[in-house]
Enzyme design. Structure first.
Site, PDB file in Angstrom:
ATOM      1  N   HIS A 133       0.879  -1.174   0.000  1.00 30.69           N
ATOM      2  CA  HIS A 133       0.000   0.000   0.000  1.00 30.69           C
ATOM      3  C   HIS A 133       0.912   1.217   0.000  1.00 30.69           C
ATOM      4  O   HIS A 133       1.677   1.409   0.953  1.00 30.69           O
ATOM      5  CB  HIS A 133      -0.891   0.010   1.242  1.00 30.69           C
ATOM      6  CG  HIS A 133      -1.769  -1.196   1.326  1.00 30.69           C
ATOM      7  ND1 HIS A 133      -3.024  -1.238   0.763  1.00 30.69           N
ATOM      8  CD2 HIS A 133      -1.556  -2.422   1.866  1.00 30.69           C
ATOM      9  CE1 HIS A 133      -3.550  -2.437   0.973  1.00 30.69           C
ATOM     10  NE2 HIS A 133      -2.677  -3.183   1.632  1.00 30.69           N
ATOM     11  N   HIS A 138      -1.994 -12.123   1.823  1.00 34.33           N
ATOM     12  CA  HIS A 138      -1.606 -12.064   3.247  1.00 34.33           C
ATOM     13  C   HIS A 138      -2.286 -13.143   4.085  1.00 34.33           C
ATOM     14  O   HIS A 138      -3.072 -12.845   4.990  1.00 34.33           O
ATOM     15  CB  HIS A 138      -1.824 -10.674   3.828  1.00 34.33           C
ATOM     16  CG  HIS A 138      -3.147 -10.007   3.571  1.00 34.33           C
ATOM     17  ND1 HIS A 138      -4.359 -10.647   3.673  1.00 34.33           N
ATOM     18  CD2 HIS A 138      -3.452  -8.728   3.237  1.00 34.33           C
ATOM     19  CE1 HIS A 138      -5.337  -9.800   3.424  1.00 34.33           C
ATOM     20  NE2 HIS A 138      -4.808  -8.627   3.141  1.00 34.33           N
ATOM     21  N   LYS A 154      -8.287  -6.459  -7.625  1.00 35.30           N
ATOM     22  CA  LYS A 154      -8.330  -6.793  -6.206  1.00 35.30           C
ATOM     23  C   LYS A 154      -9.760  -6.901  -5.717  1.00 35.30           C
ATOM     24  O   LYS A 154     -10.569  -5.992  -5.920  1.00 35.30           O
ATOM     25  CB  LYS A 154      -7.596  -5.702  -5.414  1.00 35.30           C
ATOM     26  CG  LYS A 154      -7.525  -5.933  -3.911  1.00 35.30           C
ATOM     27  CD  LYS A 154      -6.599  -7.087  -3.558  1.00 35.30           C
ATOM     28  CE  LYS A 154      -6.706  -7.491  -2.097  1.00 35.30           C
ATOM     29  NZ  LYS A 154      -5.830  -6.736  -1.225  1.00 35.30           N
ATOM     30  N   HIS A 163      -8.564 -10.294  -0.739  1.00 32.79           N
ATOM     31  CA  HIS A 163      -8.508 -10.136   0.722  1.00 32.79           C
ATOM     32  C   HIS A 163      -9.503 -11.157   1.262  1.00 32.79           C
ATOM     33  O   HIS A 163     -10.714 -10.961   1.152  1.00 32.79           O
ATOM     34  CB  HIS A 163      -8.871  -8.707   1.152  1.00 32.79           C
ATOM     35  CG  HIS A 163      -8.842  -8.544   2.643  1.00 32.79           C
ATOM     36  ND1 HIS A 163      -7.855  -7.845   3.304  1.00 32.79           N
ATOM     37  CD2 HIS A 163      -9.658  -9.037   3.620  1.00 32.79           C
ATOM     38  CE1 HIS A 163      -8.080  -7.908   4.606  1.00 32.79           C
ATOM     39  NE2 HIS A 163      -9.167  -8.627   4.827  1.00 32.79           N
TER      40      HIS A 163
HETATM   41  C1  NCD Z   1      -4.376  -2.520   4.757  1.00 24.16           C
HETATM   42  C2  NCD Z   1      -4.391  -0.991   4.594  1.00 24.16           C
HETATM   43  O1  NCD Z   1      -4.104  -0.278   5.571  1.00 24.16           O
HETATM   44  O2  NCD Z   1      -4.625  -0.527   3.480  1.00 24.16           O
HETATM   45  N1  NCD Z   1      -4.420  -2.816   6.166  1.00 24.16           N
HETATM   46  C3  NCD Z   1      -4.100  -3.975   6.772  1.00 24.16           C
HETATM   47  O3  NCD Z   1      -4.306  -4.087   7.979  1.00 24.16           O
HETATM   48  N2  NCD Z   1      -3.543  -4.967   6.109  1.00 24.16           N
HETATM   49  C4  NCD Z   1      -5.512  -3.132   4.000  1.00 24.16           C
HETATM   50  C5  NCD Z   1      -5.374  -4.624   3.751  1.00 24.16           C
HETATM   51  O4  NCD Z   1      -4.405  -5.091   3.201  1.00 24.16           O
HETATM   52  O5  NCD Z   1      -6.298  -5.371   4.114  1.00 24.16           O
HETATM   53 ZN    ZN Z   2      -2.929  -5.087   2.065  1.00 24.82          ZN
HETATM   54 ZN    ZN Z   3      -6.096  -7.004   2.802  1.00 23.89          ZN
END
Ligand code: NCD
Ligand code: ZN
Ligand code: ZN
Length: 346
Positions: A16, A173, A98, A135
């Site tokens: 991100h 993830h 996504k 996700h």
């Molecule tokens: C991510 C974000 O801050 O954009 N946050 C997270 O906790 N991983 C969003 C995501 O990847 O789900």
């Molecule tokens: Zn993410």
């Molecule tokens: Zn995510």
């Protein structure tokens, strides 16, 4: 004992980078360690059109500097046009789309409410070879937060894999034993990214001595048996698992708050954090596959030219990175890393 590791230049398959002043502050950290990165589209408003994503890519290139290639993604919304998706792919603007279940995570309010609403888009992606990044958590509040990934496999992921057998899917993830096993047993069209923090912490770390907002991310860290399963998957040598940091910067005041944001900012120490895990697992020889080879193979991209080095050394992680909207606290900030990123090998 191996004290010096030289590997092909790695890529980060889940980042991100945000926008504006935050983008300018964080992009150089990712570009310092990685040649390419899959850039998530959860901006406000979401990056869903060819024009918006093309313009965003140009801002990233400017912020990151030369030698870094952003691999862009398109944010799937209910009823998104398959033609627009195909156009972005054909014009080389994005490589993947996504899927955020609506309200599952940071900036996912415009996400998908029902897979049926994006079925035409998924059909088209399957046909043209465009990847789907997921996700993987249910948003049903009746499901315990620690079970939302495992339940998502049962309710959604199994059906996605079955209904779109030629669609290449990355389960992003992953945080559970169930996900690691599901991906391992799945077809070659299914792969997963694993973050450095989910390889290192379990859910207790979020509450050690008090609440630790900088270890709060989604999906949330689980019990230690899950971390063990993720470590096993990452070092297994299976091409289905590859590096994706999910580096997710938030200004410190938005994390240290009554309702703090989810996301861990790990870009400044990403490779050090990963290599430490491979070292602990006695699997340094598998690190190059995970960091530099499996991702390009899955995405059908060439591996990077050039090599980087990592050395065993006493190095402390930076505490914070200054950014426009406020400082961002760094994962492992102030802690001993045990490894140093030496940069490109010339
Ligand atoms: C991510 C974000 O801050 O954009 N946050 C997270 O906790 N991983 C969003 C995501 O990847 O789900
Ligand atoms: Zn993410
Ligand atoms: Zn995510």
């Amino acid at each position: 004992m191996t004290d010096h590791l030289v590997i092909r230049r790695p890529d980060d398959w889940h980042v991100h980078l945000r926008d504006g002043a935050m983008l300018e502050a964080v992009a150089p950290h990712t570009a310092r360690q990685f040649a390419r990165a899959i850039v998530m589209p959860n901006l406000v408003p979401p990056a869903s059109s060819v024009d918006a994503v093309r313009a965003y890519a140009a801002r990233i290139r400017k912020a990151a500097g030369p030698g870094f290639e952003p691999l862009m993604t398109c944010y799937l919304t209910d009823g998104i046009s398959p033609d627009e998706i195909e156009r972005g792919y054909a014009e080389g603007v994005w490589v993947a789309a996504k899927l955020y279940p609506a309200h599952a995570t940071t900036n996912s309010a415009h996400g998908v409410t029902d897979i049926a609403k994006i079925a035409p888009a998924l059909e088209r992606m399957q046909r043209i070879g465009m990847k789907l990044l997921v996700h993987g958590e249910v948003t049903d509040k009746a499901v315990d937060i620690f079970d939302r990934e495992a339940v998502f496999i049962e309710r959604t992921m199994k059906r996605l894999v079955k209904d779109f057998p030629a669609l290449k899917i990355v389960f992003e993830h992953i945080t559970t034993k169930e996900a690691a096993e599901f991906v391992t047993a799945g077809p070659a069209t299914l792969a997963a990214t694993i973050t450095p923090h989910h390889l290192a912490i379990d859910r207790n770390a979020i509450f050690e001595g008090g609440i630790r907002p900088h270890l709060y991310c989604l999906p949330i860290a689980k019990r230690s048996i899950h971390r063990t399963a993720l470590r096993k998957a990452a070092v297994s040598g299976s091409p289905k698992f590859f590096l994706g940091t999910d580096t997710a910067p938030h200004a410190v005041h938005t994390k240290e708050a009554a309702c703090g944001c989810a996301g861990i900012f790990n870009a400044p120490v990403a490779l050090e954090a990963y290599v430490r895990v491979f070292d602990e697992e006695g699997a340094l020889d598998r690190f190059e596959g995970f960091a530099s080879l499996h991702g390009p193979a899955f995405y059908g991209l060439p591996v990077n030219e050039g090599r980087i080095a990592l050395s065993r050394a006493s190095v402390k992680a930076p505490e914070r990175v200054a950014a426009g909207p406020g400082d961002v606290v760094c994962y492992l900030g102030g802690q001993e890393l045990g490894w140093r990123f030496e940069g490109p090998v010339v």
